[in-house]
Design a protein around this motif. Structure first.
Motif, PDB file in Angstrom:
ATOM      1  N   GLU A  11      47.095  18.608  26.363  1.00  0.00           N
ATOM      2  CA  GLU A  11      48.194  19.136  25.531  1.00  0.00           C
ATOM      3  C   GLU A  11      47.813  19.062  24.048  1.00  0.00           C
ATOM      4  O   GLU A  11      48.129  19.964  23.267  1.00  0.00           O
ATOM      5  N   LYS A  37      45.720  21.944  23.103  1.00  0.00           N
ATOM      6  CA  LYS A  37      46.526  23.147  22.862  1.00  0.00           C
ATOM      7  C   LYS A  37      47.205  23.064  21.502  1.00  0.00           C
ATOM      8  O   LYS A  37      47.296  24.048  20.765  1.00  0.00           O
ATOM      9  N   ASN A  67      42.376  26.069  36.883  1.00  0.00           N
ATOM     10  CA  ASN A  67      43.612  26.632  37.443  1.00  0.00           C
ATOM     11  C   ASN A  67      44.366  27.517  36.456  1.00  0.00           C
ATOM     12  O   ASN A  67      45.472  27.969  36.755  1.00  0.00           O
ATOM     13  N   ASN A 114      45.551  26.984  33.259  1.00  0.00           N
ATOM     14  CA  ASN A 114      46.577  26.530  32.304  1.00  0.00           C
ATOM     15  C   ASN A 114      46.233  26.870  30.854  1.00  0.00           C
ATOM     16  O   ASN A 114      47.101  27.313  30.097  1.00  0.00           O
ATOM     17  N   ASP A 115      44.973  26.659  30.495  1.00  0.00           N
ATOM     18  CA  ASP A 115      44.580  26.965  29.114  1.00  0.00           C
ATOM     19  C   ASP A 115      44.530  28.476  28.892  1.00  0.00           C
ATOM     20  O   ASP A 115      44.921  28.971  27.832  1.00  0.00           O
ATOM     21  N   THR A 144      43.818  31.364  38.683  1.00  0.00           N
ATOM     22  CA  THR A 144      44.172  31.813  37.334  1.00  0.00           C
ATOM     23  C   THR A 144      44.827  33.194  37.391  1.00  0.00           C
ATOM     24  O   THR A 144      45.825  33.451  36.718  1.00  0.00           O
ATOM     25  N   LEU A 152      48.383  32.833  38.436  1.00  0.00           N
ATOM     26  CA  LEU A 152      49.203  32.276  37.363  1.00  0.00           C
ATOM     27  C   LEU A 152      49.508  33.328  36.289  1.00  0.00           C
ATOM     28  O   LEU A 152      50.638  33.439  35.805  1.00  0.00           O
TER      29      LEU A 152
END
Ligand code: SAM
Length: 187
Positions: free
Chosen positions: A10, A13, A33, A35-36, A63, A66
């Motif tokens: 986090e 980010k 996965n 997220n970034d 990915t 998502l």
């Protein structure tokens, strides 16, 4: 908010989010996965683009799912090692995220390797524009992780201070191999 400060991923980010803007070209060097990639895609918006790398089909699949769920279509998912980034990108990039180790919930034997990671960081630094940022979250609890951590820290410590600002963030009271965040900003 406080969530951004509790976890290295986090925090990464948070740092990159202070620099990249709508319309930027950015890289997710370790898609996993997704997220970034999702975060980067939402941050740079429709006018921007994200180019993401992973060597595993599962990472591409997860990915893609998502991104579809979030109606994102500004991202290019490439199944290749990040060390080959210069085969795909020749324009200046505004930022890149690295998140090292194994795919969460995936095969723990497929991990990032110091030699290829360092080649990829080096190539990203060459593509990076002035005031652009690279974030590297280092997980090292797995086999070979300690070696990768040491080699990367050694590499970033030696970056020319006239060219880069290099920052290392440690969660110093955690006992179980807490992740380390490195950020590199090009002067
Ligand atoms: N950021 C991801 C997320 O949000 O889920 C997690 C990344 S995971 C810790 C590390 C990923 O790096 C794994 O999915 C692995 O397959 C990938 N990887 C390993 N070697 C690689 C390479 N040479 N180039 C690109 N990705 C690589």
């Amino acid at each position: 908010d406080v969530k951004s400060l509790k976890r290295a991923t986090e925090l990464a980010k948070f740092f990159i989010g202070t620099i990249i803007k709508e319309g930027d070209l950015v890289v997710d060097a370790t898609m996993g996965n997704g997220n970034d990639t999702l975060f980067l895609a939402q941050t740079v918006g429709k006018e921007g683009s994200v180019i993401s790398f992973d060597i595993q089909d599962l990472a591409i699949l997860n990915t893609k799912k998502l991104l579809d769920k979030n109606n994102i279509n500004n991202s290019k998912l490439i199944q290749d090692g990040h060390e080959n980034i210069d085969r795909y990108i020749s324009n200046e990039i505004c930022g890149a995220m690295f998140n090292l180790g194994y795919l969460p919930k995936g095969d723990r034997n497929i991990v990032t390797k110091p030699e290829t990671t360092i080649v990829a960081i080096d190539k990203c630094l060459k593509l990076l524009k002035r005031n652009g940022i690279i974030t590297i979250v280092i997980y090292y609890g797995h086999l070979g992780g300690e070696d990768e951590k040491e080699k990367i820290i050694h590499y970033v410590e030696k970056l020319d201070e006239n060219k880069f600002h290099v920052l290392k963030v440690d969660y110093i009271n955690q006992t179980k191999e807490p992740p380390i965040l490195i950020t590199i900003i090009k002067k």
